[in-house]
Design a protein around this motif. Structure first.
Motif, PDB file in Angstrom:
ATOM      1  N   TYR A 108     -75.166 -34.502  -7.966  1.00 52.36           N
ATOM      2  CA  TYR A 108     -76.141 -34.946  -8.960  1.00 52.36           C
ATOM      3  C   TYR A 108     -77.450 -34.167  -8.817  1.00 52.36           C
ATOM      4  CZ  TYR A 108     -79.371 -37.812 -11.618  1.00 52.36           C
ATOM      5  OH  TYR A 108     -80.333 -38.239 -12.516  1.00 52.36           O
ATOM      6  N   ILE A 109     -77.937 -34.037  -7.590  1.00 51.10           N
ATOM      7  CA  ILE A 109     -79.196 -33.319  -7.353  1.00 51.10           C
ATOM      8  C   ILE A 109     -79.056 -31.858  -7.764  1.00 51.10           C
ATOM      9  CG2 ILE A 109     -80.760 -32.476  -5.545  1.00 51.10           C
ATOM     10  CD1 ILE A 109     -81.206 -35.406  -6.318  1.00 51.10           C
ATOM     11  N   GLU A 110     -77.964 -31.227  -7.395  1.00 53.78           N
ATOM     12  CA  GLU A 110     -77.800 -29.803  -7.668  1.00 53.78           C
ATOM     13  C   GLU A 110     -77.558 -29.522  -9.150  1.00 53.78           C
ATOM     14  OE1 GLU A 110     -74.925 -28.366  -4.825  1.00 53.78           O
ATOM     15  OE2 GLU A 110     -76.345 -28.597  -3.165  1.00 53.78           O
ATOM     16  N   LYS A 111     -77.148 -30.530  -9.900  1.00 58.10           N
ATOM     17  CA  LYS A 111     -76.997 -30.382 -11.344  1.00 58.10           C
ATOM     18  C   LYS A 111     -78.317 -30.588 -12.073  1.00 58.10           C
ATOM     19  CE  LYS A 111     -74.574 -32.361 -15.348  1.00 58.10           C
ATOM     20  NZ  LYS A 111     -73.612 -33.397 -15.799  1.00 58.10           N
ATOM     21  N   ASN A 112     -79.158 -31.463 -11.565  1.00 57.02           N
ATOM     22  CA  ASN A 112     -80.359 -31.877 -12.291  1.00 57.02           C
ATOM     23  C   ASN A 112     -81.660 -31.287 -11.761  1.00 57.02           C
ATOM     24  OD1 ASN A 112     -79.462 -34.099 -14.349  1.00 57.02           O
ATOM     25  ND2 ASN A 112     -78.296 -34.507 -12.476  1.00 57.02           N
ATOM     26  N   TYR A 113     -81.620 -30.610 -10.625  1.00 57.04           N
ATOM     27  CA  TYR A 113     -82.818 -29.981 -10.058  1.00 57.04           C
ATOM     28  C   TYR A 113     -82.520 -28.520  -9.717  1.00 57.04           C
ATOM     29  CZ  TYR A 113     -84.981 -34.606  -9.632  1.00 57.04           C
ATOM     30  OH  TYR A 113     -85.526 -35.835  -9.904  1.00 57.04           O
ATOM     31  N   ARG A 114     -83.571 -27.736  -9.605  1.00 56.43           N
ATOM     32  CA  ARG A 114     -83.418 -26.321  -9.259  1.00 56.43           C
ATOM     33  C   ARG A 114     -83.331 -26.197  -7.735  1.00 56.43           C
ATOM     34  NH1 ARG A 114     -87.920 -26.174 -12.292  1.00 56.43           N
ATOM     35  NH2 ARG A 114     -89.073 -25.080 -10.656  1.00 56.43           N
ATOM     36  N   THR A 115     -82.139 -26.091  -7.235  1.00 55.38           N
ATOM     37  CA  THR A 115     -81.904 -26.111  -5.792  1.00 55.38           C
ATOM     38  C   THR A 115     -81.121 -24.886  -5.341  1.00 55.38           C
ATOM     39  OG1 THR A 115     -79.880 -27.396  -6.113  1.00 55.38           O
ATOM     40  CG2 THR A 115     -81.910 -28.624  -5.732  1.00 55.38           C
ATOM     41  N   LEU A 116     -81.289 -24.539  -4.083  1.00 53.26           N
ATOM     42  CA  LEU A 116     -80.506 -23.491  -3.433  1.00 53.26           C
ATOM     43  C   LEU A 116     -79.282 -24.164  -2.829  1.00 53.26           C
ATOM     44  CD1 LEU A 116     -83.518 -21.658  -1.776  1.00 53.26           C
ATOM     45  CD2 LEU A 116     -82.135 -20.788  -3.679  1.00 53.26           C
ATOM     46  N   ASN A 117     -78.117 -23.842  -3.363  1.00 52.85           N
ATOM     47  CA  ASN A 117     -76.925 -24.643  -3.099  1.00 52.85           C
ATOM     48  C   ASN A 117     -76.010 -24.019  -2.049  1.00 52.85           C
ATOM     49  OD1 ASN A 117     -77.976 -26.255  -5.125  1.00 52.85           O
ATOM     50  ND2 ASN A 117     -76.710 -25.338  -6.712  1.00 52.85           N
ATOM     51  N   ASN A 118     -76.511 -23.959  -0.829  1.00 49.35           N
ATOM     52  CA  ASN A 118     -75.674 -23.531   0.291  1.00 49.35           C
ATOM     53  C   ASN A 118     -76.145 -24.240   1.547  1.00 49.35           C
ATOM     54  OD1 ASN A 118     -77.887 -21.915   1.455  1.00 49.35           O
ATOM     55  ND2 ASN A 118     -77.504 -20.535  -0.257  1.00 49.35           N
ATOM     56  N   ARG A 119     -75.339 -24.209   2.580  1.00 46.26           N
ATOM     57  CA  ARG A 119     -75.613 -24.977   3.801  1.00 46.26           C
ATOM     58  C   ARG A 119     -76.921 -24.562   4.471  1.00 46.26           C
ATOM     59  NH1 ARG A 119     -74.423 -23.089   8.629  1.00 46.26           N
ATOM     60  NH2 ARG A 119     -73.762 -25.142   9.353  1.00 46.26           N
TER      61      ARG A 119
END
Length: 386
Positions: A258-269
């Motif tokens: 949900y967070i990674e869909k709705n906010y601009r995030t860096l999506n890796n560990r």
């Protein structure tokens, strides 16, 4: 003339009606100011209860409850000795019944009893003070959660998040303790203000902070108008582990997407961190150790996993120190010497030492309190994503 008389009669009628309504209202009691923080850091507490026989003050700044005295108006009051600057929960005990302070709008978010809060400011700004720096934004979010329930999150976005629409940020998932809610790290831990100040000083990276409710089973029960499940006293029990797994499922399958869909995030560990206090710390360690592909930064605030559970459920952590140390950019453990979880935390740290797992240890005074949580935050936030 007829119009003037009509208006005069209407005005008189309204005045009589209004006077009747006012006379029918119960009399107001005297104004009560509570808490009143005095110049010497002592605090005056007041409670209006003309018919009460006994009123006591209970608070984390006291060794034991203290008696209040009643004046002629029925206001009970007491002034404490000077108190060490911090934010403290407190309550009144009125004829044996624990109650909030009705004169105070600040309260401790909790599943059960909600204590009132008093802040004794320091002479100099503290790490959590509201200062003249750029501030991030707090948002409340609803998301589709486990078993068809609706989950709740508090999300902090750093200063400047809304200006540069192309910039993406790392994310810090922050889980509060037993009976706490998604608001506790915000309203009591002051995470947003601590991070605002650290970012302004160049000591911490701008990041999102996601604060979930760590008890989805209680939320599901509430949404079904059922009684919330009892608190778990044995933190190493099968039920405790099962509930931690339930939260982990929600975190991995619902919250993070949900967070990674709705906010601009860096999506890796490398750009995900996770931490928690008390029960939330146990959830943090279990979720991180079960999902080493998701988190590279792990912080435990006054919590642990027993050596027996580590060997049984997380043998990959201690069994391959080289790989664990390579995967975890930070494993951090903090505890207070008076905390009732101190012994278990030390045993957990000794387990890590014996297996040559790299970690940072932070030991402070004090107990299992949110006063210490603010210290843990101030220590760990500058370490993340560096």
């Amino acid at each position: 003339m007829k119009t003037i008389v009509t208006i005069q009669l209407l005005t008189l009628t309204l005045l009589l009606v209004f006077a009747g309504k006012v006379s029918g209202q119960p009399p107001r009691g005297p104004l009560v100011v509570s808490p009143q923080v005095n110049a010497d850091k002592s605090v005056t507490f007041r409670y209006l209860a003309p018919a009460a026989k006994e009123v006591k003050l209970s608070g984390q700044f006291l060794k034991a409850p203290v008696d209040l005295s009643k004046d002629a108006q029925g206001i009970w009051s007491v002034t404490t000795v000077p108190v060490k600057p911090d934010i403290y929960p407190y309550s009144f005990v009125v004829d044996g019944v624990t109650v909030m302070d009705p004169a105070n709008v600040a309260f401790f978010p909790n599943e059960r009893f909600k204590a009132s809060l008093v802040e004794i400011p320091d002479d100099a700004p503290s790490v959590y003070s509201l200062t003249n720096v750029p501030h991030g934004t707090i948002s409340y979010e609803y998301y589709p959660s486990v078993e068809g329930s609706t989950g709740t999150l508090v999300v902090y976005t750093p200063p400047g998040y809304t200006k540069d629409k192309a910039k993406k940020y790392p994310v810090f998932y922050l889980i509060s303790g037993t009976t706490d809610t998604e608001e506790t790290f915000f309203k009591v831990g002051k995470t947003n203000l601590i991070l605002d100040n650290l970012i302004a000083d160049g000591k911490a990276k701008p990041m999102l902070v996601v604060m979930p409710y760590g008890n989805p089973a209680a939320r599901i029960a509430e949404q079904k108008s059922q009684a919330k499940p009892a608190d778990i006293m044995n933190r190493d029990s099968e039920d405790a582990i099962k509930r931690a797994k339930f939260f982990e499922t929600d975190l991995i399958t619902n919250i993070i997407p949900y967070i990674e869909k709705n906010y601009r995030t860096l999506n890796n560990r490398e750009n995900r961190a996770i931490a928690g206090f008390s029960r939330g710390g146990g959830q943090t360690l279990r979720a991180a150790f079960n999902n080493m592909d998701k988190f590279a930064w792990v912080c435990s605030y006054a919590s642990y996993i027993s050596p027996a559970e580590m060997d049984k459920g997380f043998s990959h952590i201690g069994g391959n120190a080289g790989k664990t140390n390579q995967q975890l950019k930070l494993l951090w453990s903090g505890i207070g010497t008076e905390d009732f979880l101190y012994k278990g935390t030390v045993e957990f740290e000794d387990y890590l030492k014996a297996r040559k797992i790299n970690f940072k240890s932070y030991v402070t005074d004090g107990g299992h309190t949110w006063m210490n949580v603010k210290k843990y935050l101030n220590e760990t936030l500058p370490l993340l994503f560096q």
